[in-house]
Scaffold this active site. Sequence first.
Site, PDB file in Angstrom:
ATOM      1  N   ASP A  32     -19.038  10.076 -47.741  1.00  0.00           N
ATOM      2  CA  ASP A  32     -19.322   9.007 -48.897  1.00  0.00           C
ATOM      3  C   ASP A  32     -18.791   7.613 -48.109  1.00  0.00           C
ATOM      4  OD1 ASP A  32     -19.550   7.497 -51.340  1.00  0.00           O
ATOM      5  OD2 ASP A  32     -20.075   9.499 -52.232  1.00  0.00           O
ATOM      6  N   SER A 125     -36.817  12.094 -56.962  1.00  0.00           N
ATOM      7  CA  SER A 125     -36.745  11.606 -58.581  1.00  0.00           C
ATOM      8  C   SER A 125     -38.011  11.688 -59.095  1.00  0.00           C
ATOM      9  CB  SER A 125     -36.224  10.219 -58.395  1.00  0.00           C
ATOM     10  OG  SER A 125     -36.734   9.620 -59.654  1.00  0.00           O
ATOM     11  N   THR A 127     -39.463   9.842 -60.467  1.00  0.00           N
ATOM     12  CA  THR A 127     -40.056   8.363 -60.139  1.00  0.00           C
ATOM     13  C   THR A 127     -41.188   8.382 -59.162  1.00  0.00           C
ATOM     14  OG1 THR A 127     -39.535   6.123 -59.943  1.00  0.00           O
ATOM     15  CG2 THR A 127     -38.455   7.460 -58.382  1.00  0.00           C
ATOM     16  N   TYR A 150     -37.230   1.156 -54.767  1.00  0.00           N
ATOM     17  CA  TYR A 150     -36.122   2.552 -54.930  1.00  0.00           C
ATOM     18  C   TYR A 150     -37.129   3.639 -55.144  1.00  0.00           C
ATOM     19  CZ  TYR A 150     -33.724   6.466 -57.064  1.00  0.00           C
ATOM     20  OH  TYR A 150     -33.133   7.552 -57.442  1.00  0.00           O
ATOM     21  N   LYS A 154     -37.781   7.037 -51.952  1.00  0.00           N
ATOM     22  CA  LYS A 154     -37.702   8.559 -52.236  1.00  0.00           C
ATOM     23  C   LYS A 154     -39.164   9.110 -51.770  1.00  0.00           C
ATOM     24  CE  LYS A 154     -33.762   8.757 -54.252  1.00  0.00           C
ATOM     25  NZ  LYS A 154     -32.747   9.443 -53.652  1.00  0.00           N
ATOM     26  N   TYR A 178     -35.145  15.029 -59.620  1.00  0.00           N
ATOM     27  CA  TYR A 178     -34.426  15.126 -60.933  1.00  0.00           C
ATOM     28  C   TYR A 178     -35.266  14.271 -61.967  1.00  0.00           C
ATOM     29  CZ  TYR A 178     -30.839  15.427 -57.287  1.00  0.00           C
ATOM     30  OH  TYR A 178     -30.018  15.699 -56.270  1.00  0.00           O
ATOM     31  N   PHE A 179     -34.996  14.523 -63.217  1.00  0.00           N
ATOM     32  CA  PHE A 179     -35.292  13.715 -64.199  1.00  0.00           C
ATOM     33  C   PHE A 179     -34.147  12.917 -64.951  1.00  0.00           C
ATOM     34  CE2 PHE A 179     -39.953  14.429 -65.032  1.00  0.00           C
ATOM     35  CZ  PHE A 179     -40.126  15.696 -63.960  1.00  0.00           C
ATOM     36  N   ASN A 200     -28.752   1.862 -67.311  1.00  0.00           N
ATOM     37  CA  ASN A 200     -29.179   3.412 -67.923  1.00  0.00           C
ATOM     38  C   ASN A 200     -28.640   3.592 -69.360  1.00  0.00           C
ATOM     39  OD1 ASN A 200     -28.993   4.519 -64.713  1.00  0.00           O
ATOM     40  ND2 ASN A 200     -30.763   4.185 -65.488  1.00  0.00           N
ATOM     41  N   GLY A 295     -41.935  -2.234 -66.544  1.00  0.00           N
ATOM     42  CA  GLY A 295     -41.781  -1.364 -65.539  1.00  0.00           C
ATOM     43  C   GLY A 295     -41.663   0.259 -65.976  1.00  0.00           C
TER      44      GLY A 295
END
Length: 343
Positions: A32, A125, A127, A150, A154, A178-179, A200, A295
Site C-alpha cells: 500500500d 464495481s 458501476t 473511475y 474498472k 461490489y455493490f 458517500n 450521474g
Amino acid sequence: MKTILVTGGAGFIGSHTCVELLQNGYRICVVDNFCNSSPATLDAIHEITGKYFPSYNCDLIDEKALAQVFQEEKIDAVIHFAGLKAVGESVQKPTLYYRNNVTGTLNLLEQMEQNGVRRLVFSSSATVYGENNPIPYKEDMPTGQTTNPYGTTKAMIEQILRDLCQSDSRWSTMLLRYFNPIGAHPSGLIGEDPNGIPNNLMPYIMRVAQGTLPYLNIFGNDYPTKDGTGVRDYIHVCDLAVGHVKALNALFAQEGASVYNLGTGQGSSVLEVVKTFEQESGVPVPYQFAPRRAGDLPEYFADASKAMQELGWQAQFTLADMCRDSWNFIKMKSPSERELVAK
Ligand code: NAD
Ligand code: UFG
C-alpha cells in the site's frame, strides 16, 4: 500455507479482507502507498487477529519497488484492491485515475507474469453495468457504458484481465463486482472514515451523527422508487471480506476469468438507511431534500444468485447490522470511548 499479496490492504475493504484471510489459514503480505489509508490500520489488523505479516510502503506505479516485493516474497496469488475510487475526482483528474488504476494494474500483472504468479482476484464495481441495464444486475449483462473515468478504469481492467486469461490458460482471475460496501469490523478497530467532506452516504451520515456536519443532503426525492429517494444494494464489508476468501478458494481450482456480483440482492432507499441508522444508534440524523446528484441512477441492486450457487457465498448481515457497526467504529475512534471500552 499459501501466501496472498494484498494490494491496498490498508484500505477499507482490503483491511477487512486481510483479517478474514488471516483467520482462514492464509499468510498475507500487504502493499500500500497509504494515499488513502494509514499504516495504523495494519497494527489494528494485527490487534484483531494476533498475527504478524509483512507490509511494504510501495506505489504500484513504482515498478522497481514492486519488483523488490516479488523478490522478497513467495506469492501464490494476489488480491488487488489498490486504486483510487472517488467518482467526482475522477471526472476532474482523469489522467490521474487512468495512470494510478490502469497503469498500476499493468505493472502488477507484469510483475506477476515475470514471477510465475498467475492468479488474481480483482476489485471491480457495479458501476461497470452503466446506465442501460435493467435491475437486478446479472453478471452476463453488457458492461462498459460507464459514466465517469473511475468506472471506465474498472471496465478497462476487467477487459485486460479477460484478454490475459484468453491469451494464456495458466492465468486465472476473479472479477468481483461490489455493490455498496458499508459497515465495519465488529471490534470497532477498522472501518471507513474518509478525509475531508465525505462523498458517500454512510460516511456522511456518520459526520452528521457526530455533529461535525449539520445535516444530510438527500439527493433527490422524486425518483421512481419506493419513497422517491435513491435505492442501492448496501453490503456489510465483513460479508464482502468472506466473499473474497470464498472467491480465492475457488480461484485455486479454476481456469480463466470468472465474474461475480457481491451484493445482498436487496435494495434500500436513502430514507430507509437514515431511519435504520437512527433506530440502531438512537442518534437523530437531520436531513433536507436536495436536487438529484449528477450521474446518479435511481435504483440498482444485484442478482446475487451466481455467487451463492458457484462460490457458496451469501451475505449474512442486515442493514441494521451495517448501521450499528459503522457507528461503533466511529465511536471507538474517539479517545474517551476507547478508554471506556478498555475499562
Ligand atoms: P480505499 O481507498 O479505502 O482502499 C484502497 C487502498 O489502495 C488504499 O489503502 C490506498 O492507499 C491504496 N492505493 C491506492 N492507489 C495505490 C497505488 N498506486 N499503490 C499502492 N496503493 C494504492 O478503498 P476501498 O473502499 O477499500 O476500495 C478497494 C477497492 O474496491 C478499490 O479498487 C475500489 O475502487 C473498489 N471498490 C470500492 C467500492 C466502495 O464503495 N468502497 C465499490 C466498488 C469497488
Ligand atoms: N446520497 C445522498 N446524500 C449523500 C450521499 C449519497 O443522498 O450525501 C445518496 C446517493 O444519491 C445515492 C445513495 O445515497 O442514491 C448512495 O450514494 P453513494 O455515494 O454512497 O454511493 P453510489 O451508489 O453513488 O456509488 C458507490 C461508490 C462507487 C461504486 C458504486 C458501486 O461510490 O464508487 O457505489 O455500486 F462504483
